[in-house]
Design a protein around this motif. Structure first.
Motif, mmCIF file in Angstrom:
data_model
loop_
_atom_site.group_PDB
_atom_site.id
_atom_site.type_symbol
_atom_site.label_atom_id
_atom_site.label_comp_id
_atom_site.label_asym_id
_atom_site.label_seq_id
_atom_site.Cartn_x
_atom_site.Cartn_y
_atom_site.Cartn_z
ATOM 1 N N TYR A 158 0.820 -1.215 0.000
ATOM 2 C CA TYR A 158 0.000 0.000 0.000
ATOM 3 C C TYR A 158 0.855 1.267 0.000
ATOM 4 N N GLY A 159 2.164 1.107 0.214
ATOM 5 C CA GLY A 159 3.036 2.269 0.261
ATOM 6 C C GLY A 159 2.744 3.182 1.431
ATOM 7 N N VAL A 160 2.314 2.586 2.562
ATOM 8 C CA VAL A 160 1.941 3.374 3.737
ATOM 9 C C VAL A 160 3.186 3.988 4.366
ATOM 10 N N GLN A 161 3.099 5.256 4.719
ATOM 11 C CA GLN A 161 4.203 5.945 5.387
ATOM 12 C C GLN A 161 3.785 6.329 6.802
ATOM 13 N N PRO A 162 4.695 6.214 7.762
ATOM 14 C CA PRO A 162 4.346 6.582 9.146
ATOM 15 C C PRO A 162 4.056 8.074 9.266
ATOM 16 N N ILE A 163 2.908 8.378 9.879
ATOM 17 C CA ILE A 163 2.492 9.764 10.098
ATOM 18 C C ILE A 163 2.301 9.959 11.595
ATOM 19 N N GLY A 164 2.643 11.102 12.092
ATOM 20 C CA GLY A 164 2.640 11.367 13.532
ATOM 21 C C GLY A 164 1.351 11.008 14.241
ATOM 22 N N GLU A 165 0.200 11.454 13.716
ATOM 23 C CA GLU A 165 -1.047 11.300 14.465
ATOM 24 C C GLU A 165 -1.977 10.229 13.900
ATOM 25 N N VAL A 166 -1.523 9.482 12.882
ATOM 26 C CA VAL A 166 -2.326 8.393 12.311
ATOM 27 C C VAL A 166 -1.447 7.147 12.229
ATOM 28 N N THR A 167 -1.839 6.078 12.894
ATOM 29 C CA THR A 167 -1.026 4.874 12.935
ATOM 30 C C THR A 167 -1.022 4.162 11.586
#
Length: 608
Positions: free
Chosen positions: A274-283
């Motif tokens: 999915y190419g998900v990247q870590p974001i501060g406020e969304v797991t």
């Protein structure tokens, strides 16, 4: 009133004979002891991506081989702890293994690390669960710490009600989480296989990435290994299983390892495709669920069950911390109060201390999971390394049938665990340096406590060379504040003991008071000697203790025992105590530490 509140929150007391009913079957044990390990898939894969993103999103394909490395370590740990369960069926895990095979200090390092780690387990789990909630409901971000503390109080209360009751409540969220993630992974893999996920979202496996290094990959591997925290909990909690406890514990451990492997690898694969990247406020799990289902019922089902298991994963700490504390307390390294069972047959002192300490930690770190995870993980891998090394020594020393295979398993686990530990220190020293301070401090405290208990035992044993003190008679001192019923009652009690002498002591602040009181005393108690000690500085304690010391010195020459009888009136209602100066309690507190003085309180109960 307090008793009624306690009964409402905790329930009726249980008889000691009901202890067997508090044992866990495999289904409940899997929920209560595996929740920490299973919940870590919600943040373990994310920790890998957080490291890789420092190079670029193109490096995310490395998460696949890193995940394979984590699974190899998981396999080694599961096989090793399975051996520990059968070798040490009474529990204790890394502490007992290290102590018996490596020595006292390595055992204490393992035990101390795990005690701190279980506190961190509660703090990290609840903080991570709160993060999942605030990811779904962003308006709650400002209340993260308050929400986390409320959850800790809830889980503490739940555990004070007993092991089986807490397990019955926790089983549903844990298995709902497993079902939710199986559905998420299943649908996600189906979307990938059927081509519904664009290949443009991810870099193909094997693509060269500028800036990648072995050091960075090891750092990502160490961070991803945080998903293995909690694996050791079952080996610590064998006494909580129904008979045959070792067999049931071993089967539960294998089941936990299998589920953890499937869920961890599934999340890593979906995050990559999915190419998900870590974001501060969304797991990461929240992003995967949203891309898979959209913001519909299934998204909130995944987020809800994730939040629940993250919060309730703290229960692994509540299950393992008290039992580890019992082992340390039996060996006289921590206070013996940890060996006492509460009303509901759980080790309630350990449960309460764990809850209190984790709340302090949440307040100190303001509920920031990211700051807690490295310290949490390194606190686990130190005992991992020591327990594997201890089992290596055991197999080499005992050489049982098949010991070569067992030695290979433990050696593999020890080498990988040591590598992960060192990587944490090398790459996240700024976050884990404190363990180098508080761990030696904890070991020092353990030894000081042990030294105290040994000294007490030596002095209390009848076989000691300490001679018994002869008592030829008794001299009784009665501090008096006036001519009252409470003083009269205390003097009558003193006379009933047939002492050698009774001395009443009065401490006036003014000379006029002294003369008036002496006149009244002669008329009221002419047969009891009165000593007045004028105190120009308005202190009762100092002149009284000096006088008692003088009497003790003289009495010891004739082998007389000095007893101080303290008159004290007890108000009818508890809150009335705040209306009185409690001088008797102060006198008692001072005299308890005086040698060769027996202190007795004579209570006089008021009727209105």
């Amino acid at each position: 009133m307090l008793s009624s509140i306690k009964r409402f929150l905790i329930g009726r007391p249980l008889k000691s004979a009901e202890l067997g009913e508090q044992k866990l079957n495999k289904t409940k044990a899997l929920a209560i002891l595996s929740s920490d390990a299973l919940s870590s898939v919600a943040y373990g894969p994310e920790q890998i991506l957080i490291v890789l993103i420092t190079v670029s999103a193109a490096a995310f394909w490395y998460s696949i081989p890193i995940a394979i490395g984590v699974l190899l370590l998981l396999t080694a740990l599961i096989l090793s702890y399975r051996q520990i369960i059968f070798a040490y069926p009474h529990g204790g895990g890394a502490y007992v293994v290290s102590k018996e095979n490596l020595g006292i200090n390595p055992g204490l390092i393992a035990g101390g690390s795990l005690l701190v780690d279980y506190i961190l387990t509660v703090a990290v789990s609840v903080s991570a669960g709160t993060d999942a909630i605030t990811s779904a409901f962003p308006f709650l971000h400002d209340y993260t710490v308050v929400i986390a503390i409320v959850f800790v109080l809830f889980i503490t209360t739940l555990n004070l009600r007993g092991v089986t009751e807490s397990a019955s409540v926790l089983a549903y969220p844990v298995y709902l989480f497993v079902v939710a993630l199986f559905i998420l992974i299943g649908v996600g893999v189906y979307n990938i296989v059927t081509g519904q996920v664009s290949p443009a979202l991810h870099t193909p496996v094997g693509t060269p990435v500028i800036g990648i290094s072995l050091f960075l990959l090891l750092k990502a591997f160490a961070s991803g290994s945080s998903a293995l925290t909690g694996v050791e909990a079952i080996s610590n909690a064998i006494p909580n299983f129904k008979d045959p406890a070792p067999n049931n514990a071993a089967k539960t451990l294998v089941a936990m390892g299998t589920l953890l492997a499937i869920l961890f690898s599934g999340i890593v694969v979906l995050a990559y495709y999915y190419g998900v990247q870590p974001i501060g406020e969304v797991t990461v799990v929240s992003q995967i669920a949203e891309q898979t289902f959209g913001r519909n019922f299934m998204y909130y089902f995944v987020q809800g069950t994730t939040a629940l298991i993250l919060i309730l994963a703290a229960n692994t700490g509540y299950s393992a911390f008290p039992l580890l504390a019992v082992n340390l307390a039996k060996d006289k390294f921590i206070p013996r109060m940890f060996t006492v069972r509460g009303d509901r047959l759980g080790y309630s002192n350990g449960i309460i201390i764990l809850g209190f300490a984790s709340i302090l930690l949440i307040l100190a770190f303001e509920g920031q999971t990211e700051q807690l995870i490295p310290l949490y993980a390194v606190g686990v891998f130190i005992p991992f390394t020591l327990s594997q090394s201890g089992m290596m020594v055991k197999w080499i020393r005992e050489k049982p049938p098949g010991w070569g295979t067992k030695l290979f398993i433990n050696t593999t686990g020890a080498v990988i665990s040591l590598t992960v530990t060192l990587m944490f220190f090398l790459t996240k020293f700024g976050q884990v340096w404190s363990i180098l301070i508080f761990l030696p401090l904890i070991i020092l405290i353990f030894h000081r406590i042990h030294k105290h208990y040994e000294a007490v035992g030596d002095q209390l044993r009848l076989t000691t060379c300490e001679p018994s003190i002869p008592v030829a008679g008794n001299v009784i001192i009665v501090p008096v504040a006036g001519i009252t019923h409470v003083v009269e009652f205390s003097l009558n009690y003193a006379k009933s003991l047939n002492p050698h002498q009774i001395i009443a002591v009065y401490v006036p602040f003014e000379r006029e008071e002294e003369e008036i009181f002496e006149e009244k005393w002669k008329k009221w108690q002419p047969d009891v000697r009165l000593v007045t000690l004028h105190s120009p500085y308005r202190s009762i304690i100092q002149p009284l203790t000096r006088f008692i010391d003088t009497v003790v010195h003289k009495a010891s020459e004739s082998d007389y025992q000095v007893t101080v009888i303290i008159p004290q009136f007890i108000p009818k209602k508890g809150w009335h105590n705040i209306l009185h100066n409690q001088s008797s309690l102060m006198i008692r507190a001072y005299l308890l530490y005086r040698r060769n003085v027996i202190v007795t309180t004579v209570p006089y109960h008021l009727k209105k």
